[in-house]
Design a protein around this motif. Structure first.
Motif, mmCIF file in Angstrom:
data_model
loop_
_atom_site.group_PDB
_atom_site.id
_atom_site.type_symbol
_atom_site.label_atom_id
_atom_site.label_comp_id
_atom_site.label_asym_id
_atom_site.label_seq_id
_atom_site.Cartn_x
_atom_site.Cartn_y
_atom_site.Cartn_z
ATOM 1 N N ALA A 182 0.575 -1.288 -0.079
ATOM 2 C CA ALA A 182 -0.027 0.061 0.073
ATOM 3 C C ALA A 182 0.723 1.372 0.086
ATOM 4 O O ALA A 182 0.429 2.311 -0.598
ATOM 5 C CB ALA A 182 -0.863 -0.079 1.017
ATOM 6 N N ALA A 183 1.948 1.505 0.653
ATOM 7 C CA ALA A 183 2.775 2.349 0.892
ATOM 8 C C ALA A 183 3.570 2.664 -0.318
ATOM 9 O O ALA A 183 3.875 3.614 -0.897
ATOM 10 C CB ALA A 183 3.888 2.132 2.084
ATOM 11 N N ALA A 184 4.025 1.480 -0.978
ATOM 12 C CA ALA A 184 4.688 1.159 -2.270
ATOM 13 C C ALA A 184 3.691 2.133 -3.325
ATOM 14 O O ALA A 184 4.288 2.899 -4.486
ATOM 15 C CB ALA A 184 5.231 0.034 -2.818
ATOM 16 N N LEU A 185 2.499 1.662 -3.519
ATOM 17 C CA LEU A 185 1.693 2.296 -4.349
ATOM 18 C C LEU A 185 1.565 3.829 -4.385
ATOM 19 O O LEU A 185 1.429 4.611 -5.385
ATOM 20 C CB LEU A 185 0.203 1.741 -4.159
ATOM 21 C CG LEU A 185 -0.852 2.257 -5.495
ATOM 22 C CD1 LEU A 185 -0.196 1.728 -6.712
ATOM 23 C CD2 LEU A 185 -2.206 1.440 -5.421
ATOM 24 N N GLY A 186 1.627 4.171 -3.224
ATOM 25 C CA GLY A 186 1.606 5.770 -2.787
ATOM 26 C C GLY A 186 2.584 6.383 -3.418
ATOM 27 O O GLY A 186 2.851 7.304 -4.025
ATOM 28 N N ARG A 187 3.905 5.677 -3.087
ATOM 29 C CA ARG A 187 5.108 6.193 -3.624
ATOM 30 C C ARG A 187 5.324 6.235 -5.263
ATOM 31 O O ARG A 187 5.713 7.020 -5.683
ATOM 32 C CB ARG A 187 6.463 5.342 -3.036
ATOM 33 C CG ARG A 187 6.620 5.498 -1.697
ATOM 34 C CD ARG A 187 8.026 5.027 -1.260
ATOM 35 N NE ARG A 187 8.048 3.480 -1.632
ATOM 36 C CZ ARG A 187 7.913 2.684 -0.784
ATOM 37 N NH1 ARG A 187 7.327 2.969 0.399
ATOM 38 N NH2 ARG A 187 7.962 1.364 -1.221
ATOM 39 N N ALA A 188 4.708 5.079 -5.756
ATOM 40 C CA ALA A 188 4.893 5.051 -7.265
ATOM 41 C C ALA A 188 3.956 6.269 -7.944
ATOM 42 O O ALA A 188 4.410 6.666 -8.823
ATOM 43 C CB ALA A 188 4.170 3.721 -7.777
ATOM 44 N N PHE A 189 2.723 6.457 -7.383
ATOM 45 C CA PHE A 189 1.843 7.524 -7.846
ATOM 46 C C PHE A 189 2.718 8.971 -7.627
ATOM 47 O O PHE A 189 2.798 9.604 -8.721
ATOM 48 C CB PHE A 189 0.674 7.882 -7.026
ATOM 49 C CG PHE A 189 -0.444 6.500 -7.339
ATOM 50 C CD1 PHE A 189 -0.063 5.785 -8.492
ATOM 51 C CD2 PHE A 189 -1.213 6.481 -6.743
ATOM 52 C CE1 PHE A 189 -1.029 4.698 -8.828
ATOM 53 C CE2 PHE A 189 -2.495 5.505 -7.011
ATOM 54 C CZ PHE A 189 -2.230 4.659 -7.920
ATOM 55 N N GLN A 190 3.392 8.965 -6.676
ATOM 56 C CA GLN A 190 3.913 10.309 -6.466
ATOM 57 C C GLN A 190 5.219 10.507 -7.438
ATOM 58 O O GLN A 190 5.441 11.595 -8.063
ATOM 59 C CB GLN A 190 4.534 10.295 -5.082
ATOM 60 C CG GLN A 190 5.216 11.795 -4.608
ATOM 61 C CD GLN A 190 4.447 12.951 -4.586
ATOM 62 O OE1 GLN A 190 3.678 13.178 -5.610
ATOM 63 N NE2 GLN A 190 3.953 13.705 -3.496
ATOM 64 N N LEU A 191 5.894 9.331 -7.406
ATOM 65 C CA LEU A 191 7.161 9.369 -8.410
ATOM 66 C C LEU A 191 6.624 9.697 -10.072
ATOM 67 O O LEU A 191 7.439 10.249 -10.700
ATOM 68 C CB LEU A 191 8.083 8.201 -8.294
ATOM 69 C CG LEU A 191 8.769 7.910 -7.007
ATOM 70 C CD1 LEU A 191 9.424 6.458 -7.056
ATOM 71 C CD2 LEU A 191 9.879 8.946 -7.035
ATOM 72 N N THR A 192 5.670 9.243 -10.254
ATOM 73 C CA THR A 192 4.856 9.415 -11.485
ATOM 74 C C THR A 192 4.592 10.913 -11.734
ATOM 75 O O THR A 192 4.768 11.326 -12.652
ATOM 76 C CB THR A 192 3.812 8.554 -11.610
ATOM 77 O OG1 THR A 192 4.136 7.215 -11.498
ATOM 78 C CG2 THR A 192 3.158 8.857 -13.077
#
Length: 306
Positions: A155-165
């Motif tokens: 769940a935390a990784a998905l938030g990070r992926a969205f932010q990096l995008t």
């Protein structure tokens, strides 16, 4: 319309207006879960506007005031602020740890004085509060089929992926605000500095060094999406189509960046409507099927009474 219902309606309107891709994905959730997601989005949007809209004369003071109002709402003291009213109700219903809101506001404060990050390790401290905590806030809303702790890393990784995008898509806009979110050691490794970024932004001319740096950060982002994707199966079935659709649509932004030959400083890439529809329609059928068959394997089930 009750005050609480009106508060949630306000958050829904904010999500529909400002977060089109995410809002499209939320339509795949069961109706009982959507208000909480809109409330979490609404709070994030509220803080973001204080930092980036330019309307606040003293954004630091405004963030402090927002945090005090939120503390009042979480303590049961009504402030009359619709977004915070909905957020506090969501936090109580789903037992969301208030520390996640504190961490989010801490990262928003960083945007007021931090203009660049030396490395991915340094950037990740910002991204934890600005994005990873959003995934953790959503987790108790969606529910899991295993102990929640097992799903938290993804769940935390998905938030990070969205932010990096977002960082990759918005390099030019962030530069206009004086910020560079791509790690400086990555940029330096490809002979990129602020002056080169500003030149490309100003002239609209591409540069191979910038392309290489963007590809480097994109590779890290794609790896983060892979980490996040493995956690979808740990969510309650009704939430999976929404999360999978959001993941696919946001990851498609990276495909659009690649299609633009990584020239993103003078333009903002978007996922075409036809592609969004093509992803969302199968998600709708999956969502309907999941709702029909759900309800038997819950580890934790959010309070859905509203």
């Amino acid at each position: 319309m009750s005050d609480l219902r009106a508060a949630y309606a306000r958050c829904r309107a904010l999500n529909a207006r400002h977060g089109r891709t995410f809002y499209l994905a939320t339509r795949l959730l069961p109706p009982s879960q959507r208000p909480a997601v809109h409330a979490l989005y609404g709070f994030a949007r509220l803080a973001d506007e204080i930092v980036d809209s330019g309307a606040a004369t003293d954004p630091a003071a405004d963030l402090d005031a927002l945090e005090r109002l939120l503390a009042d709402e979480l303590a049961g003291r009504r402030t009359g602020h619709p977004v915070l009213t909905a957020l506090a109700d969501t936090a109580r219903r789903h037992r969301i740890d208030p520390v996640l809101f504190t961490d989010f506001l801490a990262s928003m404060r960083m945007d007021l004085h931090v203009t660049e990050y030396a490395s991915f390790a340094e950037l990740d401290r910002y991204v934890h509060g600005s994005a990873a905590v959003i995934g953790l806030q959503l987790l108790p809303v969606f529910g899991t089929v295993a102990p929640p702790a097992h799903a938290e890393p993804a769940a935390a990784a998905l938030g990070r992926a969205f932010q990096l995008t977002n960082f990759l898509r918005d390099i030019g806009e962030d530069l206009d605000r004086g910020r560079v979110y791509l790690p400086m050691d990555v940029l330096s490794a490809h002979d990129v500095d602020r002056d080169l970024l500003a030149w490309s932004r100003r002239t609209g001319r591409p540069d191979q060094r910038i392309r290489r740096a963007v590809r480097h950060v994109m590779a890290v982002t794609l790896a983060t999406y892979r980490e996040a994707e493995g956690g979808i199966k740990l969510l309650q079935p009704p939430a999976r189509p929404c999360v999978r659709t959001a993941l696919v649509l946001y990851r498609d932004i990276l495909e659009q960046i690649a299609a633009a030959d990584y020239n993103v400083l003078d333009k903002r890439v978007v996922v075409p409507r036809t592609r969004r529809a093509a992803v969302a329609l199968p998600g709708l059928f999956s969502a309907l099927a999941a709702r029909a068959g759900s309800g038997r394997l819950a580890w934790n089930r959010p309070d859905e009474n509203r």
